[in-house]
Write a protein that holds these residues in place. Structure first.
Motif, PDB file in Angstrom:
ATOM      1  N   MET A 105      -0.377  -8.361  40.854  1.00 50.43           N
ATOM      2  CA  MET A 105       1.018  -8.667  40.536  1.00 50.43           C
ATOM      3  C   MET A 105       1.111  -9.950  39.720  1.00 50.43           C
ATOM      4  O   MET A 105       0.353 -10.901  39.946  1.00 50.43           O
ATOM      5  N   GLY A 106       2.057  -9.969  38.824  1.00 44.77           N
ATOM      6  CA  GLY A 106       2.259 -11.149  38.010  1.00 44.77           C
ATOM      7  C   GLY A 106       3.720 -11.529  37.932  1.00 44.77           C
ATOM      8  O   GLY A 106       4.605 -10.692  38.118  1.00 44.77           O
ATOM      9  N   TRP A 107       3.947 -12.805  37.683  1.00 43.90           N
ATOM     10  CA  TRP A 107       5.282 -13.313  37.379  1.00 43.90           C
ATOM     11  C   TRP A 107       5.263 -13.852  35.945  1.00 43.90           C
ATOM     12  O   TRP A 107       4.332 -14.576  35.568  1.00 43.90           O
ATOM     13  N   PHE A 108       6.281 -13.493  35.204  1.00 43.14           N
ATOM     14  CA  PHE A 108       6.446 -13.962  33.833  1.00 43.14           C
ATOM     15  C   PHE A 108       7.858 -14.493  33.690  1.00 43.14           C
ATOM     16  O   PHE A 108       8.745 -14.169  34.476  1.00 43.14           O
ATOM     17  N   ARG A 109       8.073 -15.294  32.671  1.00 42.48           N
ATOM     18  CA  ARG A 109       9.417 -15.800  32.420  1.00 42.48           C
ATOM     19  C   ARG A 109       9.700 -15.817  30.927  1.00 42.48           C
ATOM     20  O   ARG A 109       8.795 -15.935  30.112  1.00 42.48           O
ATOM     21  N   GLN A 110      10.968 -15.686  30.636  1.00 39.86           N
ATOM     22  CA  GLN A 110      11.394 -15.695  29.242  1.00 39.86           C
ATOM     23  C   GLN A 110      12.653 -16.520  29.116  1.00 39.86           C
ATOM     24  O   GLN A 110      13.694 -16.178  29.695  1.00 39.86           O
ATOM     25  N   ALA A 111      12.546 -17.603  28.389  1.00 38.66           N
ATOM     26  CA  ALA A 111      13.697 -18.452  28.097  1.00 38.66           C
ATOM     27  C   ALA A 111      14.368 -17.942  26.828  1.00 38.66           C
ATOM     28  O   ALA A 111      13.729 -17.279  25.996  1.00 38.66           O
ATOM     29  N   PRO A 112      15.642 -18.242  26.655  1.00 41.45           N
ATOM     30  CA  PRO A 112      16.350 -17.776  25.457  1.00 41.45           C
ATOM     31  C   PRO A 112      15.647 -18.222  24.182  1.00 41.45           C
ATOM     32  O   PRO A 112      15.279 -19.390  24.027  1.00 41.45           O
ATOM     33  N   GLY A 113      15.431 -17.287  23.301  1.00 44.92           N
ATOM     34  CA  GLY A 113      14.803 -17.596  22.027  1.00 44.92           C
ATOM     35  C   GLY A 113      13.306 -17.751  22.074  1.00 44.92           C
ATOM     36  O   GLY A 113      12.679 -18.087  21.051  1.00 44.92           O
ATOM     37  N   LYS A 114      12.725 -17.516  23.223  1.00 40.34           N
ATOM     38  CA  LYS A 114      11.272 -17.668  23.362  1.00 40.34           C
ATOM     39  C   LYS A 114      10.640 -16.356  23.812  1.00 40.34           C
ATOM     40  O   LYS A 114      11.299 -15.474  24.335  1.00 40.34           O
ATOM     41  N   GLU A 115       9.344 -16.278  23.621  1.00 45.78           N
ATOM     42  CA  GLU A 115       8.621 -15.093  24.052  1.00 45.78           C
ATOM     43  C   GLU A 115       8.380 -15.144  25.563  1.00 45.78           C
ATOM     44  O   GLU A 115       8.375 -16.213  26.178  1.00 45.78           O
ATOM     45  N   ARG A 116       8.152 -13.971  26.108  1.00 46.11           N
ATOM     46  CA  ARG A 116       7.806 -13.878  27.517  1.00 46.11           C
ATOM     47  C   ARG A 116       6.490 -14.606  27.766  1.00 46.11           C
ATOM     48  O   ARG A 116       5.532 -14.426  27.007  1.00 46.11           O
ATOM     49  N   ALA A 117       6.446 -15.404  28.821  1.00 45.17           N
ATOM     50  CA  ALA A 117       5.272 -16.229  29.083  1.00 45.17           C
ATOM     51  C   ALA A 117       4.755 -16.017  30.499  1.00 45.17           C
ATOM     52  O   ALA A 117       5.533 -15.822  31.437  1.00 45.17           O
ATOM     53  N   PHE A 118       3.471 -16.079  30.637  1.00 40.86           N
ATOM     54  CA  PHE A 118       2.813 -15.967  31.938  1.00 40.86           C
ATOM     55  C   PHE A 118       3.175 -17.165  32.809  1.00 40.86           C
ATOM     56  O   PHE A 118       3.174 -18.316  32.355  1.00 40.86           O
TER      57      PHE A 118
ATOM     58  N   TYR B 152      -5.765  -8.648  37.623  1.00 48.48           N
ATOM     59  CA  TYR B 152      -4.586  -9.269  37.037  1.00 48.48           C
ATOM     60  C   TYR B 152      -4.891  -9.771  35.634  1.00 48.48           C
ATOM     61  O   TYR B 152      -6.031 -10.012  35.254  1.00 48.48           O
ATOM     62  N   SER B 153      -3.830  -9.922  34.873  1.00 45.29           N
ATOM     63  CA  SER B 153      -3.962 -10.357  33.490  1.00 45.29           C
ATOM     64  C   SER B 153      -2.908 -11.413  33.186  1.00 45.29           C
ATOM     65  O   SER B 153      -1.862 -11.481  33.833  1.00 45.29           O
ATOM     66  N   LEU B 154      -3.196 -12.221  32.180  1.00 49.01           N
ATOM     67  CA  LEU B 154      -2.230 -13.215  31.708  1.00 49.01           C
ATOM     68  C   LEU B 154      -1.317 -12.640  30.637  1.00 49.01           C
ATOM     69  O   LEU B 154      -0.388 -13.321  30.201  1.00 49.01           O
ATOM     70  N   PHE B 155      -1.597 -11.425  30.212  1.00 50.58           N
ATOM     71  CA  PHE B 155      -0.910 -10.837  29.088  1.00 50.58           C
ATOM     72  C   PHE B 155       0.089  -9.776  29.534  1.00 50.58           C
ATOM     73  O   PHE B 155      -0.274  -8.818  30.223  1.00 50.58           O
ATOM     74  N   PRO B 156       1.343  -9.913  29.142  1.00 52.75           N
ATOM     75  CA  PRO B 156       2.378  -8.963  29.570  1.00 52.75           C
ATOM     76  C   PRO B 156       2.041  -7.505  29.257  1.00 52.75           C
ATOM     77  O   PRO B 156       2.331  -6.607  30.045  1.00 52.75           O
ATOM     78  N   ARG B 157       1.426  -7.259  28.131  1.00 52.94           N
ATOM     79  CA  ARG B 157       1.145  -5.893  27.718  1.00 52.94           C
ATOM     80  C   ARG B 157       0.195  -5.172  28.669  1.00 52.94           C
ATOM     81  O   ARG B 157       0.119  -3.943  28.665  1.00 52.94           O
ATOM     82  N   ALA B 158      -0.522  -5.929  29.453  1.00 49.59           N
ATOM     83  CA  ALA B 158      -1.509  -5.326  30.355  1.00 49.59           C
ATOM     84  C   ALA B 158      -0.880  -4.714  31.592  1.00 49.59           C
ATOM     85  O   ALA B 158      -1.539  -3.969  32.311  1.00 49.59           O
ATOM     86  N   TYR B 159       0.390  -4.999  31.832  1.00 46.25           N
ATOM     87  CA  TYR B 159       1.026  -4.559  33.062  1.00 46.25           C
ATOM     88  C   TYR B 159       1.686  -3.199  32.909  1.00 46.25           C
ATOM     89  O   TYR B 159       2.227  -2.872  31.857  1.00 46.25           O
ATOM     90  N   ASN B 160       1.651  -2.438  33.977  1.00 40.53           N
ATOM     91  CA  ASN B 160       2.153  -1.065  33.945  1.00 40.53           C
ATOM     92  C   ASN B 160       3.650  -0.966  34.251  1.00 40.53           C
ATOM     93  O   ASN B 160       4.340  -0.106  33.704  1.00 40.53           O
ATOM     94  N   TYR B 161       4.127  -1.806  35.160  1.00 37.26           N
ATOM     95  CA  TYR B 161       5.516  -1.705  35.603  1.00 37.26           C
ATOM     96  C   TYR B 161       6.166  -3.088  35.615  1.00 37.26           C
ATOM     97  O   TYR B 161       5.498  -4.106  35.899  1.00 37.26           O
ATOM     98  N   TRP B 162       7.465  -3.083  35.354  1.00 40.19           N
ATOM     99  CA  TRP B 162       8.236  -4.324  35.278  1.00 40.19           C
ATOM    100  C   TRP B 162       9.540  -4.202  36.038  1.00 40.19           C
ATOM    101  O   TRP B 162      10.154  -3.124  36.087  1.00 40.19           O
ATOM    102  N   GLY B 163       9.980  -5.331  36.586  1.00 43.94           N
ATOM    103  CA  GLY B 163      11.313  -5.410  37.128  1.00 43.94           C
ATOM    104  C   GLY B 163      12.292  -5.861  36.058  1.00 43.94           C
ATOM    105  O   GLY B 163      11.898  -6.170  34.929  1.00 43.94           O
ATOM    106  N   GLN B 164      13.566  -5.887  36.434  1.00 48.40           N
ATOM    107  CA  GLN B 164      14.611  -6.266  35.500  1.00 48.40           C
ATOM    108  C   GLN B 164      14.753  -7.773  35.351  1.00 48.40           C
ATOM    109  O   GLN B 164      15.329  -8.236  34.364  1.00 48.40           O
TER     110      GLN B 164
END
Length: 123
Positions: A34-47, A103-115
């Motif tokens: 499982m991973g947690w990522f965050r995305q601030a306005p105007g920025k890319e999703r980050a590990f 686990y991966s640091l890269f968002p693309r590696a994940y299969n499922y996401w929450g909202q």
């Protein structure tokens, strides 16, 4: 259909704490890292952080290391992110993700996401 539902976001003052939860359903939870990522306005999703299937291995972004703690409860199919000593730069949409492998640091590696759940930090 697999569902990941985050909760626990909100408004917190700088220096304060929040605990995020991500509850999974229709997922063999203990078989997924499982991973947690965050995305601030105007920025890319980050590990932000990740945890292995057995919870033996955890990893953190440098910016949150020592302040955030990830954990999981496989019996409850839930992963948590305890956020302490929060800073204004922690404000973002926080999303959890599941990966059917190491686990991966890269968002693309994940299969499922929450909202996602929104975190706002006031200075």
């Amino acid at each position: 259909q697999v569902q990941l539902v985050e909760s626990g976001g909100g408004l917190v003052q700088a220096g304060g704490s929040l605990r995020l939860s991500c509850a999974a359903s229709r997922l063999a939870f203990s078989s997924y890292s499982m991973g947690w990522f965050r995305q601030a306005p105007g920025k890319e999703r980050a590990f932000v952080s990740a945890i292995s299937r057995s919870a033996i291995i955890t990893d953190y972004a440098y910016s949150v290391k020592g302040r955030f703690n990830i954990s999981r409860d496989n019996a409850k199919s839930t992963v948590y992110l305890q956020m302490n000593s929060m800073k204004p730069e922690d404000a973002a949409l926080y999303s959890c993700a599941a990966r059917s492998s190491t686990y991966s640091l890269f968002p693309r590696a994940y299969n499922y996401w929450g909202q996602g759940t929104r975190v706002t930090v006031s200075s």
